[in-house]
Design a protein around this motif. Structure first.
Motif, PDB file in Angstrom:
ATOM      1  N   LEU A   9       8.667 -11.183   4.500  1.00  0.00           N
ATOM      2  CA  LEU A   9       8.207 -10.026   5.074  1.00  0.00           C
ATOM      3  C   LEU A   9       8.202  -9.974   6.622  1.00  0.00           C
ATOM      4  CD1 LEU A   9       4.681 -10.408   3.234  1.00  0.00           C
ATOM      5  CD2 LEU A   9       6.353  -8.463   3.163  1.00  0.00           C
ATOM      6  N   SER A  43       2.512 -12.827   2.311  1.00  0.00           N
ATOM      7  CA  SER A  43       1.243 -12.102   3.015  1.00  0.00           C
ATOM      8  C   SER A  43       0.525 -12.758   4.010  1.00  0.00           C
ATOM      9  CB  SER A  43       0.471 -11.326   2.182  1.00  0.00           C
ATOM     10  OG  SER A  43      -0.575 -10.434   2.613  1.00  0.00           O
ATOM     11  N   LEU A  61      -2.022  -1.694   5.476  1.00  0.00           N
ATOM     12  CA  LEU A  61      -0.591  -2.025   5.581  1.00  0.00           C
ATOM     13  C   LEU A  61       0.150  -1.104   5.174  1.00  0.00           C
ATOM     14  CD1 LEU A  61       0.858  -4.745   6.444  1.00  0.00           C
ATOM     15  CD2 LEU A  61       1.028  -5.180   3.607  1.00  0.00           C
ATOM     16  N   SER A  72      -1.613  -1.137   1.166  1.00  0.00           N
ATOM     17  CA  SER A  72      -3.051  -1.877   0.861  1.00  0.00           C
ATOM     18  C   SER A  72      -4.119  -1.344   1.986  1.00  0.00           C
ATOM     19  CB  SER A  72      -2.664  -3.134   1.247  1.00  0.00           C
ATOM     20  OG  SER A  72      -3.860  -4.136   0.527  1.00  0.00           O
ATOM     21  N   THR A  82      -6.802 -11.217   4.533  1.00  0.00           N
ATOM     22  CA  THR A  82      -5.421 -11.633   3.822  1.00  0.00           C
ATOM     23  C   THR A  82      -5.378 -10.657   2.742  1.00  0.00           C
ATOM     24  OG1 THR A  82      -5.669 -13.742   4.246  1.00  0.00           O
ATOM     25  CG2 THR A  82      -4.240 -13.151   2.511  1.00  0.00           C
ATOM     26  N   LEU A  83      -4.196  -9.835   2.750  1.00  0.00           N
ATOM     27  CA  LEU A  83      -4.057  -8.903   1.919  1.00  0.00           C
ATOM     28  C   LEU A  83      -3.759  -9.281   0.465  1.00  0.00           C
ATOM     29  CD1 LEU A  83      -2.140  -6.634   4.227  1.00  0.00           C
ATOM     30  CD2 LEU A  83      -4.506  -6.318   3.649  1.00  0.00           C
ATOM     31  N   LYS A  84      -4.120  -8.997  -0.616  1.00  0.00           N
ATOM     32  CA  LYS A  84      -4.116  -9.378  -1.973  1.00  0.00           C
ATOM     33  C   LYS A  84      -3.096  -8.544  -2.621  1.00  0.00           C
ATOM     34  CE  LYS A  84      -8.709 -10.920  -2.424  1.00  0.00           C
ATOM     35  NZ  LYS A  84     -10.340 -10.549  -3.143  1.00  0.00           N
ATOM     36  N   THR A  86       0.815  -8.398  -4.540  1.00  0.00           N
ATOM     37  CA  THR A  86       2.374  -8.717  -4.238  1.00  0.00           C
ATOM     38  C   THR A  86       2.933  -7.613  -3.520  1.00  0.00           C
ATOM     39  OG1 THR A  86       2.563 -10.048  -6.366  1.00  0.00           O
ATOM     40  CG2 THR A  86       4.594  -9.585  -5.318  1.00  0.00           C
ATOM     41  N   LEU A  87       3.567  -8.080  -2.455  1.00  0.00           N
ATOM     42  CA  LEU A  87       4.372  -6.937  -1.855  1.00  0.00           C
ATOM     43  C   LEU A  87       5.703  -7.057  -1.851  1.00  0.00           C
ATOM     44  CD1 LEU A  87       2.447  -7.331   1.589  1.00  0.00           C
ATOM     45  CD2 LEU A  87       2.245  -5.443  -0.119  1.00  0.00           C
ATOM     46  N   ASP A  89       9.508  -7.429  -0.565  1.00  0.00           N
ATOM     47  CA  ASP A  89      10.348  -8.075   0.747  1.00  0.00           C
ATOM     48  C   ASP A  89      10.526  -6.812   1.633  1.00  0.00           C
ATOM     49  OD1 ASP A  89       9.685 -10.442  -0.111  1.00  0.00           O
ATOM     50  OD2 ASP A  89      11.781 -10.959  -0.749  1.00  0.00           O
ATOM     51  N   TYR A  92       6.899  -4.208   7.362  1.00  0.00           N
ATOM     52  CA  TYR A  92       5.625  -3.467   7.290  1.00  0.00           C
ATOM     53  C   TYR A  92       4.942  -3.437   8.568  1.00  0.00           C
ATOM     54  CZ  TYR A  92       5.942  -4.263   2.029  1.00  0.00           C
ATOM     55  OH  TYR A  92       6.177  -4.303   0.792  1.00  0.00           O
ATOM     56  N   TRP A  94       0.899  -2.851  10.399  1.00  0.00           N
ATOM     57  CA  TRP A  94      -0.492  -2.933  10.056  1.00  0.00           C
ATOM     58  C   TRP A  94      -1.306  -2.347  11.024  1.00  0.00           C
ATOM     59  CZ3 TRP A  94      -4.442  -6.402  12.227  1.00  0.00           C
ATOM     60  CH2 TRP A  94      -3.659  -7.089  13.036  1.00  0.00           C
TER      61      TRP A  94
END
Length: 100
Positions: A9, A43, A61, A72, A82-84, A86-87, A89, A92, A94
């Protein structure tokens, strides 16, 4: 043997956003980490400074810098999140704002 490449990321930029409060706008939070162009393998934990008068914070995000498609959103009383989930690749952006 199967090998897969890890594309990290890339936190491409960040923005502290001022939010309206009960008696005017709260100041924008000072963002701490990760800083712009940080490459991370997963993440990351996002951190920012305390805002006087903020009861909680909203963190977003997005894959685009205009936040037209938010990936998110998290609300927290802490100055870290901490963002939960799956992102995919990629890059990003924020931002965070204090909410009174």
């Amino acid at each position: 043997m199967h090998r897969s490449s890890l594309i990290p990321l890339l936190i491409a930029g960040a923005l502290g956003v001022a939010a309206p409060g009960a008696q005017g706008a709260l100041r924008a939070p000072a963002l701490q980490a990760p800083v712009a162009t940080t490459k991370v393998p997963a993440s990351p934990t996002l951190t920012w400074g305390t805002v006087k008068g903020a009861a909680q914070y909203e963190v977003q995000l997005s894959a685009d810098r205009q936040f037209g498609s938010v990936a998110s959103t998290v609300k927290t009383k802490n100055t870290a999140a901490t963002l939960k989930g799956t992102l995919i690749d990629g890059a990003y952006y924020w931002r965070v704002r204090g909410i009174s």
